[in-house]
Write a protein that holds these residues in place. Structure first.
Motif, PDB file in Angstrom:
ATOM      1  N   GLU A  36      -5.276  97.063  88.351  1.00 30.47           N
ATOM      2  CA  GLU A  36      -4.495  96.225  89.363  1.00 30.47           C
ATOM      3  C   GLU A  36      -5.068  94.767  89.819  1.00 30.47           C
ATOM      4  N   ASP A  37      -5.552  94.754  89.696  1.00 33.28           N
ATOM      5  CA  ASP A  37      -6.672  92.836  90.361  1.00 33.28           C
ATOM      6  C   ASP A  37      -6.629  92.437  88.814  1.00 33.28           C
ATOM      7  N   ALA A  38      -6.433  92.755  87.253  1.00 33.18           N
ATOM      8  CA  ALA A  38      -6.291  91.947  86.338  1.00 33.18           C
ATOM      9  C   ALA A  38      -4.965  91.709  86.240  1.00 33.18           C
ATOM     10  N   TRP A  39      -3.963  91.810  86.848  1.00 37.29           N
ATOM     11  CA  TRP A  39      -2.781  92.010  86.494  1.00 37.29           C
ATOM     12  C   TRP A  39      -1.901  91.162  86.337  1.00 37.29           C
ATOM     13  N   ALA A  40      -2.419  89.291  87.091  1.00 35.23           N
ATOM     14  CA  ALA A  40      -1.876  88.198  86.806  1.00 35.23           C
ATOM     15  C   ALA A  40      -2.313  87.364  85.316  1.00 35.23           C
ATOM     16  N   VAL A  41      -3.739  87.747  85.308  1.00 32.34           N
ATOM     17  CA  VAL A  41      -4.559  87.345  84.577  1.00 32.34           C
ATOM     18  C   VAL A  41      -3.682  88.208  82.648  1.00 32.34           C
ATOM     19  N   ARG A  42      -3.448  89.303  83.150  1.00 36.87           N
ATOM     20  CA  ARG A  42      -2.543  90.234  81.457  1.00 36.87           C
ATOM     21  C   ARG A  42      -1.302  89.290  81.816  1.00 36.87           C
ATOM     22  N   HIS A  43      -0.782  89.089  82.980  1.00 43.73           N
ATOM     23  CA  HIS A  43       1.159  88.268  83.289  1.00 43.73           C
ATOM     24  C   HIS A  43       0.537  87.352  82.038  1.00 43.73           C
ATOM     25  N   PHE A  44      -0.399  86.564  82.622  1.00 40.24           N
ATOM     26  CA  PHE A  44      -0.445  84.625  81.495  1.00 40.24           C
ATOM     27  C   PHE A  44      -0.261  85.458  80.245  1.00 40.24           C
ATOM     28  N   MET A  45      -1.473  86.187  80.032  1.00 39.61           N
ATOM     29  CA  MET A  45      -1.671  86.249  78.834  1.00 39.61           C
ATOM     30  C   MET A  45      -0.174  87.608  77.791  1.00 39.61           C
ATOM     31  N   SER A  46       0.563  88.383  78.558  1.00 36.78           N
ATOM     32  CA  SER A  46       1.084  89.325  77.873  1.00 36.78           C
ATOM     33  C   SER A  46       2.741  87.582  76.834  1.00 36.78           C
ATOM     34  N   ARG A  47       2.391  87.253  78.054  1.00 35.45           N
ATOM     35  CA  ARG A  47       4.262  86.298  77.713  1.00 35.45           C
ATOM     36  C   ARG A  47       3.928  85.814  76.751  1.00 35.45           C
ATOM     37  N   GLY A  48       2.497  85.783  76.087  1.00 34.60           N
ATOM     38  CA  GLY A  48       2.543  85.187  74.591  1.00 34.60           C
ATOM     39  C   GLY A  48       3.307  83.524  74.040  1.00 34.60           C
ATOM     40  N   THR A  49       3.465  83.071  75.143  1.00 33.32           N
ATOM     41  CA  THR A  49       3.524  81.425  75.323  1.00 33.32           C
ATOM     42  C   THR A  49       2.068  80.820  75.506  1.00 33.32           C
ATOM     43  N   LEU A  50       1.036  80.941  76.327  1.00 32.56           N
ATOM     44  CA  LEU A  50       0.664  80.076  76.820  1.00 32.56           C
ATOM     45  C   LEU A  50      -0.871  80.027  76.894  1.00 32.56           C
ATOM     46  N   GLU A  51      -1.593  79.267  76.192  1.00 40.55           N
ATOM     47  CA  GLU A  51      -3.034  79.126  75.903  1.00 40.55           C
ATOM     48  C   GLU A  51      -4.029  79.101  77.214  1.00 40.55           C
ATOM     49  N   LEU A  52      -4.915  80.304  77.518  1.00 42.35           N
ATOM     50  CA  LEU A  52      -5.663  79.901  78.773  1.00 42.35           C
ATOM     51  C   LEU A  52      -6.958  80.517  78.991  1.00 42.35           C
ATOM     52  N   ALA A  53      -7.972  79.969  79.899  1.00 41.32           N
ATOM     53  CA  ALA A  53      -9.379  80.499  79.790  1.00 41.32           C
ATOM     54  C   ALA A  53      -9.687  81.086  81.231  1.00 41.32           C
ATOM     55  N   VAL A  54     -10.242  82.066  81.606  1.00 35.36           N
ATOM     56  CA  VAL A  54     -10.534  82.916  82.661  1.00 35.36           C
ATOM     57  C   VAL A  54     -12.642  82.995  82.640  1.00 35.36           C
ATOM     58  N   ALA A  55     -12.502  82.640  83.505  1.00 35.89           N
ATOM     59  CA  ALA A  55     -14.439  82.888  84.088  1.00 35.89           C
ATOM     60  C   ALA A  55     -14.206  84.109  84.756  1.00 35.89           C
ATOM     61  N   GLN A  56     -15.231  85.022  84.267  1.00 35.44           N
ATOM     62  CA  GLN A  56     -15.130  85.871  85.089  1.00 35.44           C
ATOM     63  C   GLN A  56     -16.550  85.738  85.419  1.00 35.44           C
ATOM     64  N   SER A  57     -17.273  87.062  86.439  1.00 34.23           N
ATOM     65  CA  SER A  57     -18.158  86.784  87.520  1.00 34.23           C
ATOM     66  C   SER A  57     -18.366  88.574  87.527  1.00 34.23           C
ATOM     67  N   PHE A  58     -20.187  88.849  86.840  1.00 36.56           N
ATOM     68  CA  PHE A  58     -20.014  90.536  87.828  1.00 36.56           C
ATOM     69  C   PHE A  58     -21.472  89.978  88.583  1.00 36.56           C
ATOM     70  N   SER A  59     -20.821  88.874  89.577  1.00 37.86           N
ATOM     71  CA  SER A  59     -22.085  88.594  90.927  1.00 37.86           C
ATOM     72  C   SER A  59     -21.812  89.741  91.764  1.00 37.86           C
ATOM     73  N   LYS A  60     -20.547  89.803  92.084  1.00 39.26           N
ATOM     74  CA  LYS A  60     -19.908  90.537  92.864  1.00 39.26           C
ATOM     75  C   LYS A  60     -19.249  92.336  92.422  1.00 39.26           C
ATOM     76  N   ASN A  61     -19.026  92.227  91.370  1.00 36.82           N
ATOM     77  CA  ASN A  61     -18.381  93.830  91.542  1.00 36.82           C
ATOM     78  C   ASN A  61     -19.387  94.258  91.308  1.00 36.82           C
ATOM     79  N   MET A  62     -20.638  93.761  90.673  1.00 39.20           N
ATOM     80  CA  MET A  62     -21.904  94.659  89.898  1.00 39.20           C
ATOM     81  C   MET A  62     -23.251  94.660  91.217  1.00 39.20           C
ATOM     82  N   GLY A  63     -22.828  93.729  92.080  1.00 38.53           N
ATOM     83  CA  GLY A  63     -24.049  92.869  92.831  1.00 38.53           C
ATOM     84  C   GLY A  63     -25.196  92.670  91.845  1.00 38.53           C
ATOM     85  N   LEU A  64     -25.029  91.976  90.816  1.00 37.17           N
ATOM     86  CA  LEU A  64     -26.023  91.291  90.088  1.00 37.17           C
ATOM     87  C   LEU A  64     -26.342  90.158  90.308  1.00 37.17           C
ATOM     88  N   TYR A  65     -26.309  89.807  91.569  1.00 43.61           N
ATOM     89  CA  TYR A  65     -25.702  88.195  91.455  1.00 43.61           C
ATOM     90  C   TYR A  65     -27.023  86.938  91.273  1.00 43.61           C
TER      91      TYR A  65
END
Ligand code: PMP
Length: 402
Positions: free
Chosen positions: A227-256
């Motif tokens: 659900e949280d990845a929905w926006a990124v996947r939507h942009f990707m699935s349109r097939g028309t856009l190039e895009l970048a994503v900066a992904q962090s595991f600091s919070k969701n794995m507590g690996l700050y």
């Protein structure tokens, strides 16, 4: 003599100076709701049980090569698993994506910014107003003209979507970079709806804007990674856009402090992706040569071991449901105190942060009388609330707004 005589004192980053003031306060009931780290109901840092187990596995399975350098793009088992977590089933599209393991989310933001500056020469980068303060820092250090678009409407305490669209459509120009928070917007806790995301994606297509997602809180918005990845996947699935994503595991794995992150660049073709990887690797070489190993091995172990992965999903649920309970508790206390104003937004906002809707004067009153520390903007870290201290926080807000 010195070459640095012209230097003037540089103000501390707001979050760090808040921590210093908090440390210096001797009141035993003091509370800090400043920085964006998860705390448990005893106000203590929480090592996720899934991370603890993965850490043991990593320690046991590492041979004499454990301290060797990684390749320049980092630890492939980590960054490919991170990519799949974010984008889901990619089918044939995997070859269009370049991924690199970075020094956490900050490193990914920086690497992406430098790459775009050098390769596409944007006339400006558009940041939401407000945004994570380091976005301003990173993009101005990279030397791109920083502009902001309206995001938060302080009177409705909600997203100012119409104004956002109007300013971007009237003022952004082709090739400009558009920074979007993938979910759980920091600092407001307010995200676009799915329909609004579709409109933003369509605008990127028609205006030729380059979407750059910052994804630091995957799982924190809804407790559900897909659900949280929905926006990124939507942009990707349109097939028309190039895009970048900066992904962090600091919070969701507590690996700050382990500094675990990835940069993903979605390009039009596999050949472009391969060329882009060379350029990104050259930049990474100049920044850090190779990213650090341990945290990425822990994250990869979780993402690639089905039992641990399930356990991690449960850990994320624990964090996100504690945060939701604290939102509910604070809203309920304010309502039961009859505090003037409407407090529903505290519960409806998502992620770790809440823009409570306090003025800088009210924040100062709360600090002075109640020893509760928050950013001047009135942003609070909901994870700083506990069943014990939420009453005091509600009373302090009540006192300040009356
Ligand atoms: N982006 C946003 C929006 C954030 O809130 C944060 C963490 N505060 C980051 C990026 C970067 O986090 P880190 O470098 O610790 O992964």
């Amino acid at each position: 003599l010195s070459s640095f005589l012209h230097l003037r004192p540089m103000p501390l980053d707001a979050i760090y100076s808040l921590k210093e003031t908090f440390k210096a306060d001797s009141n035993e009931n003091k509370i800090i709701l400043g920085s964006g780290v998860y705390r448990d109901d005893q106000s203590l840092p929480w090592v996720l049980p899934s991370v603890e187990k993965a850490d043991e596995i990593v320690a046991k399975t590492q041979d004499c090569g454990r301290y060797e350098y990684l390749p320049i793009p980092g630890y492939a088992p980590f960054y490919t698993a991170a990519r799949d977590l974010l984008f889901g089933d990619l089918g044939d599209n995997a070859s269009r994506i370049v991924s690199l393991h970075t020094v956490a989310g900050t490193g990914a933001n920086r690497l992406g910014a430098q790459f775009l500056k050098e390769t596409t020469h944007p006339s400006a980068v558009w940041l939401p107003d407000p945004t994570w303060v380091n976005h301003h820092n990173i993009w101005s250090q990279v030397g791109v003209n920083v502009k902001t678009y309206p995001y938060w409407n302080s009177s409705t305490r909600a997203l100012d979507f119409e104004k956002m669209l109007r300013v971007l459509s009237d003022e952004a120009t082709e090739g400009d970079v558009l920074i979007l928070h993938a979910c759980a917007h920091n600092p407001t806790g307010v995200d676009p709806t799915k329909e609004q995301w579709m409109t933003i994606a369509a605008m990127c297509e028609t205006k030729g804007l380059f979407p750059f997602f910052d994804c630091a809180y995957l799982g924190f918005a809804s407790g559900d990674l897909d659900e949280d990845a929905w926006a990124v996947r939507h942009f990707m699935s349109r097939g028309t856009l190039e895009l970048a994503v900066a992904q962090s595991f600091s919070k969701n794995m507590g690996l700050y402090g382990e500094r675990v992150g990835a940069l993903h660049l979605v390009t039009a073709t596999a050949e472009i992706a391969s060329n882009a990887k060379g350029h990104l690797s050259r930049l990474q070489r100049g920044y850090v040569s190779q990213p650090p190993t341990r945290g990425a091995r822990i994250a990869a172990t979780i993402l690639r071991t089905p039992d641990l992965y399930q356990e991690w999903l449960f850990d994320i649920q624990q964090m996100s449901s504690r945060i939701r309970n604290m939102r509910r508790a604070l809203r309920d206390r304010l309502i039961s105190l009859g505090t003037p104003g409407s407090w529903e937004h505290i519960f409806s906002q998502i992620g770790m942060f809440s823009y409570v809707g306090l003025t800088a004067e009210q924040v100062a009153i709360i600090e002075e009388y109640s020893h509760i520390y928050m950013l001047k903007s009135g942003r609070i870290n909901i994870a700083g609330l506990t069943t014990k201290n939420v009453e005091n926080v509600a009373r302090a807000i009540d006192h300040a707004v009356r």
